[in-house]
Design a protein around this motif. Structure first.
Motif, mmCIF file in Angstrom:
data_model
loop_
_atom_site.group_PDB
_atom_site.id
_atom_site.type_symbol
_atom_site.label_atom_id
_atom_site.label_comp_id
_atom_site.label_asym_id
_atom_site.label_seq_id
_atom_site.Cartn_x
_atom_site.Cartn_y
_atom_site.Cartn_z
ATOM 1 N N ILE A 170 -6.015 0.370 -9.976
ATOM 2 C CA ILE A 170 -7.015 0.169 -8.926
ATOM 3 C C ILE A 170 -6.402 0.217 -7.529
ATOM 4 C CG2 ILE A 170 -6.927 -2.360 -9.142
ATOM 5 C CD1 ILE A 170 -9.958 -2.363 -8.576
ATOM 6 N N GLY A 171 -5.148 -0.220 -7.386
ATOM 7 C CA GLY A 171 -4.520 -0.206 -6.060
ATOM 8 C C GLY A 171 -3.710 -1.456 -5.816
ATOM 9 N N CYS B 271 -0.342 -0.970 -10.493
ATOM 10 C CA CYS B 271 -0.716 -1.544 -9.194
ATOM 11 C C CYS B 271 0.496 -2.177 -8.533
ATOM 12 C CB CYS B 271 -1.772 -2.640 -9.385
ATOM 13 S SG CYS B 271 -3.327 -2.014 -10.029
ATOM 14 N N LYS C 214 -14.720 -5.758 -2.850
ATOM 15 C CA LYS C 214 -13.528 -5.782 -3.702
ATOM 16 C C LYS C 214 -13.855 -6.273 -5.091
ATOM 17 C CE LYS C 214 -9.812 -6.824 -0.576
ATOM 18 N NZ LYS C 214 -10.419 -5.888 0.326
ATOM 19 N N THR D 61 -15.688 -5.853 1.882
ATOM 20 C CA THR D 61 -14.971 -4.653 1.433
ATOM 21 C C THR D 61 -15.295 -4.333 -0.028
ATOM 22 O OG1 THR D 61 -13.092 -6.114 1.073
ATOM 23 C CG2 THR D 61 -13.007 -4.741 3.040
ATOM 24 N N ALA E 223 -7.215 -3.644 -3.036
ATOM 25 C CA ALA E 223 -8.317 -3.210 -3.913
ATOM 26 C C ALA E 223 -8.885 -4.343 -4.745
ATOM 27 C CB ALA E 223 -7.814 -2.104 -4.835
ATOM 28 N N THR E 224 -8.078 -5.344 -5.024
ATOM 29 C CA THR E 224 -8.572 -6.417 -5.889
ATOM 30 C C THR E 224 -7.896 -7.736 -5.539
ATOM 31 O OG1 THR E 224 -8.897 -7.119 -8.190
ATOM 32 C CG2 THR E 224 -6.881 -5.922 -7.731
ATOM 33 N N GLU F 224 -9.254 1.178 -12.922
ATOM 34 C CA GLU F 224 -10.562 1.773 -12.644
ATOM 35 C C GLU F 224 -10.822 2.827 -13.704
ATOM 36 O OE1 GLU F 224 -12.826 0.929 -10.755
ATOM 37 O OE2 GLU F 224 -12.229 0.598 -8.674
ATOM 38 N N TYR G 273 0.834 -1.201 0.000
ATOM 39 C CA TYR G 273 0.000 0.000 0.000
ATOM 40 C C TYR G 273 0.878 1.265 0.000
ATOM 41 C CZ TYR G 273 -3.770 3.204 1.039
ATOM 42 O OH TYR G 273 -4.663 4.231 0.965
#
Ligand code: ADP
Length: 529
Positions: free
Chosen positions: A189-190, A217, A295, A293, A272-273, A520, A100
């Motif tokens: 997306i993360g 990501c 996801k 969450t 996120a995924t 996204e 993260y």
């Protein structure tokens, strides 16, 4: 019939090199460096220089907090190759935190920068592919030529997504109001959590991770407990390529602790995924765990592929396809032919030729033996399950044409098996066999074949052989699967969308489609123009 055996998913390796794999690429003594451990005596024969005994989190090689380890076993010999950390909740959390944190800067790198790093990774995999293939054979058991095919397939995703990273375009949308301009931006997306299986220990990681990295990501990858070394080797190469700390993280775990790691990945708001390849049961658990969450979840699950041979088919072509489709990876792929259905006009002929090809072309043995086409099954549980399928079919009236028993080599080896007079009541038609057993069912009409093919709640790959053009269109459109092979038994590749319908999964991997799983779409409305 010409020699038909080939065990790869990638067309870049010439067929000849698979048939006669040179002795020069057989394993040599391993090098030992600081982060590497010597393999056990038996393992030395089959191990490579990439054996890491630590996991890779935030750019560092680390042990489990408790110091616990799990053994990695060569399924061919039973020899212990070494150990890797048995990590759980805490280590998974620290990998997520690292990913993260890294995402905050990685997302702002340019597509060109990410592309350059992926290109370096591709080059490094290419330079080390013989070693990576040996490692793969040592921990997974597939024949070395097939392992090299997988590494080529794996590296092709680094190459492809190095190119694709630079082609993520947004849109300028025609505006309905003169004062406004409308845009659709694509953004990473993360953090992407990834859980991968043992049957493609290299390529299932690159297919997911290279798409995610290209998109911007960061990743936390939990490889299968049976095959963590290929994952750790890829981490070493990613590190060498220059991916910053935290962008690629590998958490290794036992089967029991995998559930803990999975829970952290699915429930963490920082992830996120989730991208998963494996069994339908585990996929459903991960999907449920990700609900709280909300996801994004990409799943590539079990198959139970139909393989239909119509009366009009080119029989030799169908046999070639059935051999590759059924027996690649000893039948342990999610796109392997599982339900072989043959029309009544050519049923006996097909069974006869198929049996001859199996007996002539398939050689069971250690993956490091150049003549081997069939490695062991991954573990005892898999071996037992395959035999149960055979016993169940025989008890309900199927006949063994060839094979049908544990192999005389012992260990995890099973005889390549052909069953005839199989019916839809038998377990091998209802469930994925995931082993070298080919059940052949007789059918009368196209409608009947389609009804049987579509009767299951899974739909990954489906194959059929026909020379009737109208039938080809009809059947290709009606098969309830995500991937169709028409007169082809091996259809995977880097360029194509890989994925299933029904309970076989969600989303697509590979090709131009695979990167979308990690992006996204953000709508931007600019007013007052
Ligand atoms: P298989 O039965 O062929 O091993 P699985 O779906 O069980 O297929 O395993 C595929 C991957 O999923 C492996 O990495 C395994 O460790 C992981 N896995 C299995 N169960 C869980 C779980 N409950 N949560 C997270 N990961 C899991």
């Amino acid at each position: 019939m010409a020699a038909t055996w080939y065990g790869l998913m990638c067309s870049r390796l010439p067929l000849a090199s698979l048939l006669h794999f040179p002795k020069s690429v057989r394993p040599v003594l391993i090098r030992v460096t600081m982060d590497r451990v010597p393999a056990a005596a038996e393992g030395v024969r089959s191990a490579s220089s990439f054996l890491h005994d630590k996991a890779y989190i935030n750019g560092k090689w680390v042990t489990a907090d408790s110091g616990a380890t799990i053994e990695v076993v060569n399924p061919s010999t039973g020899a212990v190759l070494g150990t890797v950390p048995d990590m759980g909740e805490a280590e998974a959390q620290s990998a997520v935190d690292a990913a993260y944190k890294a995402f905050q800067t990685w997302k702002d790198t340019t597509a060109k920068e990410r592309s350059a790093l992926l290109r370096k990774l591709f080059n490094l995999i290419e330079e080390n592919k013989q070693e990576l293939a040996k490692l793969l054979t040592a921990e997974m058991g597939k024949p070395l030529a097939e392992a090299l095919g997988e590494v080529n397939y794996g590296s092709s995703f680094a190459e492809w997504y190095a190119e694709e990273a630079r082609r993520v375009y947004g849109d300028v949308i025609p505006t309905p109001m003169k004062s406004r301009r409308l845009l659709a931006l694509k953004q990473p997306i993360g953090v992407a959590g990834m859980i991968t299986p043992w049957n493609f220990p290299n390529a299932m990681i690159t297919r997911k991770a290279c798409a995610a990295l290209a998109a911007g990501c960061t990743t936390v990858i939990k490889p299968a407990e049976d095959t963590p070394y290929s994952a750790l080797a890829l981490a070493e190469l990613a590190d060498k390529a220059g991916f910053p700390p935290g962008v690629v993280n590998i958490v290794t775990s036992s089967r029991t602790k995998s559930a803990e790691v999975g829970k952290v990945l699915c429930s963490s708001p920082l992830v996120a995924t989730i991208s998963f390849t494996g069994s339908t049961n585990t996929g459903k658990i991960l999907l449920k765990q990700s609900a709280d969450t909300v996801k994004r979840v990409s799943l590539e699950l079990g198959g139970n592929a139909p393989f239909i041979v119509f009366d009009s088919a080119d029989l030799d072509m169908a046999i070639t396809g059935a051999m590759a489709c059924k027996f690649r990876c000893s039948g342990q792929t999610c796109v392997c032919a599982n339900r072989i259905m043959v029309q009544e006009g050519i049923y006996d002929q097909f069974v006869d030729k198929f049996a001859k090809a199996i007996e002539k072309e398939l050689v069971v043995g250690d993956g490091f033996d150049g003549s081997t086409t069939q490695g062991p099954l991954i573990n005892k549980a898999a071996l037992t399950k395959v035999d149960e399928h055979v016993q169940d079919a025989v008890s309900k009236g199927a006949k063994v044409v060839t094979g049908g028993k544990f192999h005389e080599k012992g260990g995890n080896f099973y005889q390549p098996t052909l069953l005839r007079d199989v019916t839809t009541e038998m377990r091998c038609l209802k469930e994925e066999i995931f082993g070298p057993v080919a059940p052949v069912v007789k059918f009368k009409t196209e409608e009947e074949a389609l009804a049987v093919a579509n009767s299951v709640n899974t739909g990954l790959a489906g194959y059929f052989y026909s020379k009737d053009l109208s039938q080809i269109w009809r059947v290709a459109e009606k098969l309830e699967v995500g991937i169709v092979g028409v007169n082809e038994g091996v259809v995977s590749g880097v360029e194509i969308p890989f994925g299933g319908v029904k309970e076989s999964g969600l989303g697509r991997e590979g090709g131009k489609f695979g990167i979308d799983e990690y992006l996204e779409i953000k709508y931007v409305c600019m007013g007052g123009v």
